[in-house]
Design an enzyme around this catalytic site. Structure first.
Site, PDB file in Angstrom:
ATOM      1  CB  THR A 154      -0.921   0.005   1.233  1.00 17.31           C
ATOM      2  OG1 THR A 154      -1.686  -1.206   1.235  1.00 17.31           O
ATOM      3  CG2 THR A 154      -1.862   1.192   1.202  1.00 17.31           C
ATOM      4  CB  CYS A 302      -3.840  -1.735   7.085  1.00 19.33           C
ATOM      5  SG  CYS A 302      -2.883  -3.130   6.466  1.00 19.33           S
TER       6      CYS A 302
END
Length: 482
Positions: A154, A302
């Site tokens: 990411t 995350c």
């Protein structure tokens, strides 16, 4: 895109179907692409093991020799249900191996997936891309034939273009090495199924060759879907959109969680019950009931760092105003942790001063250390953060978690860790349930009440049956509940 039994149809961003994807021959000459995963943390190890299960020849690379040795010995360094069995099976079948040799990795692979961490920078909210840079640069310098480098980590939008520049700098132009991006959507605790049976696949590509290679690298997923009579949507798009998909999804989920926790704050002030409120609005199909469980808030590796990095990147692009709301999402989330401290002080009859409550002389059992159940991950775990805050307030904190004790002990060594739930509760003046493990949800409040010094409980996840606990003589406090 839908995976049909006879082929694949891909709606582009303009929703027009594209022609069938041209078959490509892997540069290695193998029948199907040989795939590598650079970085064998949670993401890379899971993908490597599951892709071997799909029948691919797989090599996992990492600079951590101890981790690689464990994986080659059939030992998964993380807790993820079902992953250990798949690892051992595919090692034995010869489809899977792990290495610290970057030359071996470069020579082996046709498609190289970058799966390294992108943590929050120490000097700000943005993402630290040093691991991405190191892995791409090292790989590129050792490539001797055409290959496809695919980002899975990411990252801030614009990273794929930067990776292209790195590859161009470190590989001869005549090799024709290309770059693509394909974000991951794994949920810890459900990651095996998320790889084998994803709810969608997104790829950002610039050429038909890259598109064909990525289709071949995902064909095992589509073939499995066909045998199970399922469809796997596929979106083929540009670099920027592919990079934005994951951070946009995480921002939306974080916003939904913080929304219901904001409603919990209102319910606490007004005397309402946020669990009934969430159930009522969740029946609206435009809203849905997933991620509407008020409690301690989100955590993990995350959501917290991704929404901060998203804000930082938007600011760099001149679109910071568009994501200003994410700052409040973050603040709401963090406030829920201090709310548990307030509830604990209230139940223990301790007043809060300017520096918070003084909980010295109390023993508190904390049930849960991981950020969610079915994992051993304690990174930015609200449960462990609250346990540490209780300890700083002077309490004697005893923590139990079914899988996360060792990681928690390394992260916050000043707390006391117990081997069982009963050991943690024994002699406690207060019990705080902070991760919704089934073992805690299904615990017998009568039996626990006989072990505790005081029958007082804070349900930080609203996961307990409040009626059952109060009938067993416990003084109960939930999040956003009267």
């Amino acid at each position: 895109m839908r995976a049909e039994k006879t082929g694949v149809t891909i709606p582009y961003p303009n929703t027009q179907p594209m022609p069938a994807i041209a078959a490509v021959t892997p540069p290695s000459g193998a029948a199907r692409p040989r795939v590598t995963f650079l970085g064998t943390g949670y993401l890379g190890a899971t993908y490597a093991i599951c892709y071997a299960e799909l029948g691919y020849e797989v090599l996992g690379f990492d600079v951590d020799a101890d981790k690689i040795a464990k994986l080659n010995a059939g030992e998964v360094p993380i807790h993820e249900p079902g992953l250990d069995e798949l690892l051992r099976r595919n090692l034995a079948a010869g489809r899977l191996r792990f290495s610290t040799d970057i030359q071996e990795t470069a020579d082996f692979g046709d498609v190289h997936f970058i799966c390294v961490g992108t943590p929050q920078r120490a000097d700000g909210m943005g993402a630290d891309l040093s691991y991405v840079e190191a892995s791409v640069t090292s790989l590129a310098q050792h490539l001797s034939r055409k290959a496809l480098i695919v980002g899975k980590s990411t990252v801030p939008v614009g990273t794929a273009e930067w990776v292209e520049q790195l590859v161009g700098k470190h590989t001869p132009a005549d090799l024709g090495v290309e770059v693509a991006w394909s974000p991951e959507f794994l949920q810890e605790g459900f990651a095996v199924d998320d790889v084998l049976r994803p709810n969608r696949i997104v790829v950002g590509v610039k050429s038909e060759w890259a598109n064909g290679m990525l289709y071949a690298a995902h064909k095992g997923v589509f073939d499995l879907a066909a045998t199970e009579d399922r469809e796997v949507p596929l979106v083929v798009t540009d670099f920027a959109t592919a990079e934005l998909v994951k951070v946009a999804a995480n921002a939306f989920l974080a916003t939904k969680i913080s929304f219901i926790n904001a409603m919990a704050e209102v319910c606490e002030a007004a005397g309402g019950d946020v669990t009934q409120l969430a159930r009522s609005i969740g029946y609206d199909p435009r809203i849905g009931n997933r991620f509407l469980q008020a409690g301690l808030g989100f955590g993990g590796a995350c959501l917290p760092k991704d929404i901060r990095a998203f804000q930082a990147r938007a600011q760099e692009l001149g679109a910071g105003e568009a994501l200003r709301f994410l700052h409040e999402v973050d603040l709401i989330n963090l406030r829920r942790r201090t709310r548990v401290i307030q509830l604990a002080a209230d139940l223990l009859g301790r007043r809060s001063g300017p520096a918070g409550p003084d909980l010295s002389g109390t023993r508190i059992a904390v049930l849960g250390a991981t950020f969610k159940p079915n994992t051993d991950d304690v990174r930015d775990a609200p449960a462990l953060a609250v346990a540490a805050l209780l300890g700083k307030a002077g309490a004697d904190v005893h923590v139990f978690d079914p899988q996360g004790v060792e990681n928690a002990r390394r992260a916050v060594p000043e707390l006391t860790y117990e081997a069982t739930m009963n050991d943690a509760v024994r002699g406690a003046d207060l019990v705080c349930v902070l991760t919704e493990w089934a073992e805690f949800r299904n615990a017998d409040p009568v039996a626990l009440g006989e072990l505790a010094n005081g029958r007082k409980v804070v349900d930080g996840r609203n996961c307990l049956d409040s009626t059952l606990w109060t009938q067993a003589g416990w003084e109960y406090r939930g999040m956003g509940r009267p």
